[in-house]
Design an enzyme around this catalytic site. Structure first.
Site, PDB file in Angstrom:
ATOM      1  N   ALA A 208       9.572   3.430   8.794  1.00 35.59           N
ATOM      2  CA  ALA A 208       8.575   2.740   8.293  1.00 35.59           C
ATOM      3  C   ALA A 208       7.483   2.617   9.687  1.00 35.59           C
ATOM      4  CB  ALA A 208       9.446   1.499   8.593  1.00 35.59           C
TER       5      ALA A 208
ATOM      6  N   VAL B 177       1.309   0.961 -11.923  1.00 34.36           N
ATOM      7  CA  VAL B 177       0.646   2.596 -11.977  1.00 34.36           C
ATOM      8  C   VAL B 177       0.953   3.359 -13.208  1.00 34.36           C
ATOM      9  CG1 VAL B 177      -0.925   3.759 -11.004  1.00 34.36           C
ATOM     10  CG2 VAL B 177      -0.639   1.507 -10.576  1.00 34.36           C
TER      11      VAL B 177
ATOM     12  N   GLU C  57      25.262   6.097   7.946  1.00 29.59           N
ATOM     13  CA  GLU C  57      24.761   4.506   8.254  1.00 29.59           C
ATOM     14  C   GLU C  57      26.096   4.376   7.002  1.00 29.59           C
ATOM     15  OE1 GLU C  57      21.381   2.860  10.857  1.00 29.59           O
ATOM     16  OE2 GLU C  57      21.240   3.891   8.241  1.00 29.59           O
TER      17      GLU C  57
END
Lengths: 442, 442
Positions: free
Chosen positions: B316, B80, B171
């Site tokens: 999320a 786009v 992490e």
């Protein structure tokens, strides 16, 4: 005890890895294995990565992890740039490495028969990078066809040409046919993926020349049932961005794959020893270099003639047997035993066509169809290096088999840097999208 | 029945995918989802790909395959390039797409705070390409250290710097520490992989600022037990090929990873609507654009304030809830219902540290150690899209957990074309290899 002998192995393929494993059981040698990649690759299943059935890690494992328990083997990732035969030195990009014994097992790449410019338009299948590139091209062709309202362009995008009718070409063509007919069938709205055209082009009079006529014929019928058209006695004269030319004929295809010529690592040429037309190093009966009994060549890089005086084929079993033979020869030398002659024990050959068909041939037996496919499955899984690979490949296959889905259908680019929005999409002939092709609600 | 409304969704992340799924249950809309990639990516596990624990296909699935059964949803791969708000047109590289409703859910990339030149030396972690690039760099550093006899260079090669003390940085740093201490411990001969130095650099006064003090402290102790040094209140002032500068201090490191700043897709800026400092589009209470009630923004691209007036975090659960809310709002509009206000239901947050430790926090509860890790595992596997991913990720984890091995330790390059022998190996400061470091026989 005598001084340990320094053995240098160049290449972590089937030949190098099997030599290293066998040598690791001896206290008389210390081994250095050099490879420019960190992983051993199970090449016979590479087409499954290209066809989105397996992930790269399913068929590749770090060489140093495979040899982790061989305490007298050191693995170094690096590029070998030459060999000083008279000084017994391997030249690498991290310095010179001296050896008492040397095994060259660098494998082979693709030959485009003097048309290097074809590679851009027709990638071959020898490395993980090439497999993911093929995956990217095949999946992208379907994506572009879905958004392109021009029927001529759609047809070009949904035409796939595989050049070369050996086992790799047959496996690739069969897998594309199957993917379009089953895996992708329900995923698109504007195109009918099952209408994809797959063309297998072979210069010789028939496909699979190393198999018997009967089996090659059966394979051809199996391919046709997956929608693959086979053109034999057809020599490709041009490959470009629009497709291929076969003499006067012209096929417009967005995706062309190369499974035709093979050429050994150029190292043989670089170090000035005798090579054949495919760049393979001509070796003595004990796989050593004439005049250099402490230097061996094995696998796809060696030109070694069989009982019929023809060179042995570039397949995994030859490389495995040669790697083990060289290791045994080195240990025999140290123990003061005379040299032996290498004999290849041919256990037969196989090729798979799609999801549940294959052909298999040994001296005594010919198999086709599902039974051959089962045999193929068992043999390939058995030879996969390392438990994890075996385990996951079987699961992946079981999954694909039960669901007809492909597990690894990712289009992954080459560029990792973050992008200004939108410049990573593959190029496409721009057409205004016709919004009327919008699907109506179900 | 009324005419079906055309809904265009830009982006197949958590927000776009959940909106599409919810809209697919209605007969009143036809949906077009546009993404420049063909796959949905489960970003919370991307660090596992970077750390060679999972394969890309384990955490990514083709968007069109996920939405295969949603017959009123069409998926198009494309970029786009802009939005013509007043004409209700999305501009793409394959033509203009008209809409009645538009959802922008393009996500976010990394921000280098005006130092774009740092990216080359410190890749971030938002895409599969970036994850495999990080994997390549980390594994290559160990390979180069193994073949380099210079202790200063070895030290530089075995120093890993992670910039940014949020969940991703924690992490990554924990996983590198664990990899060096367990997975790689036995694979090398010249170096001791367990001596690798891992440095986590955070500009703020403590790591994991969105968690409680108590849990952040626990995470820090867990990191330290994996050999990770944490530097807080340390602002990186320079990143280059030699390492990083933190004010006057200089750390020589071959591998630097970026987990610090985030910046939304530049599309918000391009279409001329109000954005915040991170490029996120400021939305109304119903997630629509002020003045354009038929245009919505969701996920990392939206600036949406929570009850405390601070913008919602880019995680999320926010994206999932917003995607579903937008779908419900569109269907409500069509049914003539009044608009609602979006309320985020915070179910808590988690971060994992290495193989079996994590921290988890909800309004009512704090968890640490193995129990938190189990909770983390269950939540993440539960949210993985598609059965195959769930199944294989669990198996991969079980395998890694039982064996301490990493399954996907492949160094894969960017170039797929075949190479003249040797030019693909990463550059290394050349040193003559001392052959005396050859291991003696075991």
């Amino acid at each position: 005890m005598a001084e340990t002998k320094r053995v240098v192995i160049v290449g972590g393929g089937f030949a190098g890895l099997n030599a290293a494993k066998k040598l690791s059981r001896s206290h008389d040698v210390s081994v250095t294995l050099i490879d420019r990649r960190n992983h051993h690759l199970f090449q016979p299943l590479l087409y499954q990565v290209a066809m989105a059935g397996l992930s790269p890690a399913d068929i590749a494992a770090p060489i140093r992890s495979i040899l982790s328990h061989c305490r007298n083997v050191r693995v170094l990732q690096g590029a070998v740039t030459g060999v000083e035969l008279n000084q017994s030195l391997v030249q690498t990009d991290f310095g010179d490495v001296p050896y008492d014994y040397l095994l060259l097992a660098c494998g082979a790449g693709h030959s485009y028969f003097g048309h290097a410019e074809w590679e851009e338009h027709a990638p071959g299948l020898k490395t993980i990078e090439q497999a993911t590139e093929i995956r990217r091209r095949v999946l992208t062709a379907f994506e572009q066809a879905e958004r392109n309202p021009n029927p001529t362009e759609q047809k070009r995008l949904l035409t796939f040409v595989v050049i070369g009718g050996g086992p790799t070409g047959v496996e690739l063509a069969g897998a594309i046919g199957e993917m379009s007919r089953y895996t992708l069938a329900k995923d698109f709205r504007s195109i009918d993926a099952t209408l994809a055209r797959v063309l297998l082009i072979e210069a010789g009079p028939r496909i699979l020349p190393t198999f018997s006529d009967q089996l090659a014929h059966r394979a051809m019928r199996d391919l046709e049932s997956l929608g693959v058209q086979v053109w034999t006695s057809s020599r490709v004269t041009k490959v470009d961005e629009y497709g291929v030319e076969v003499g006067d004929e012209r096929v417009r295809a967005a995706t062309v794959l190369w499974a035709a010529g093979v050429e050994a690592s150029p190292l043989g040429h670089d170090i000035g020893v005798e090579t054949d037309r495919q760049g393979r190093i001509v070796v003595s009966q004990d796989l050593s270099l004439p005049n250099y009994p402490n230097v061996f060549v094995a696998g796809d890089q060696a030109h070694c003639t069989g009982p019929d005086q023809r060179p042995l084929p570039g397949v995994a079993p030859v490389a495995i047997q040669q790697g083990r033979f060289v290791a045994a020869t080195i240990l025999g030398d140290i123990a003061g035993q005379p040299r032996q002659t290498f004999h290849y024990v041919d256990k037969g050959s196989m090729a798979t066509i799609g999801r549940s068909r294959a052909i298999a041939e040994t001296k005594r037996m010919k198999l086709t169809g599902f039974l051959a496919w089962l045999a193929w499955l068992i043999v390939h899984v058995y030879y996969l290096t390392g438990f994890r690979s075996r385990f996951f490949v079987v699961l992946n296959w079981a999954w694909s088999y039960l669901t007809f889905r492909k597990g690894a259908r990712l289009i992954v680019g080459k560029e990792w840097r973050s992008h200004p929005f939108g410049d990573e999409t593959p190029e496409v002939h721009q057409e205004t999208m016709v919004s009327e092709t919008q699907p109506s609600s179900a």
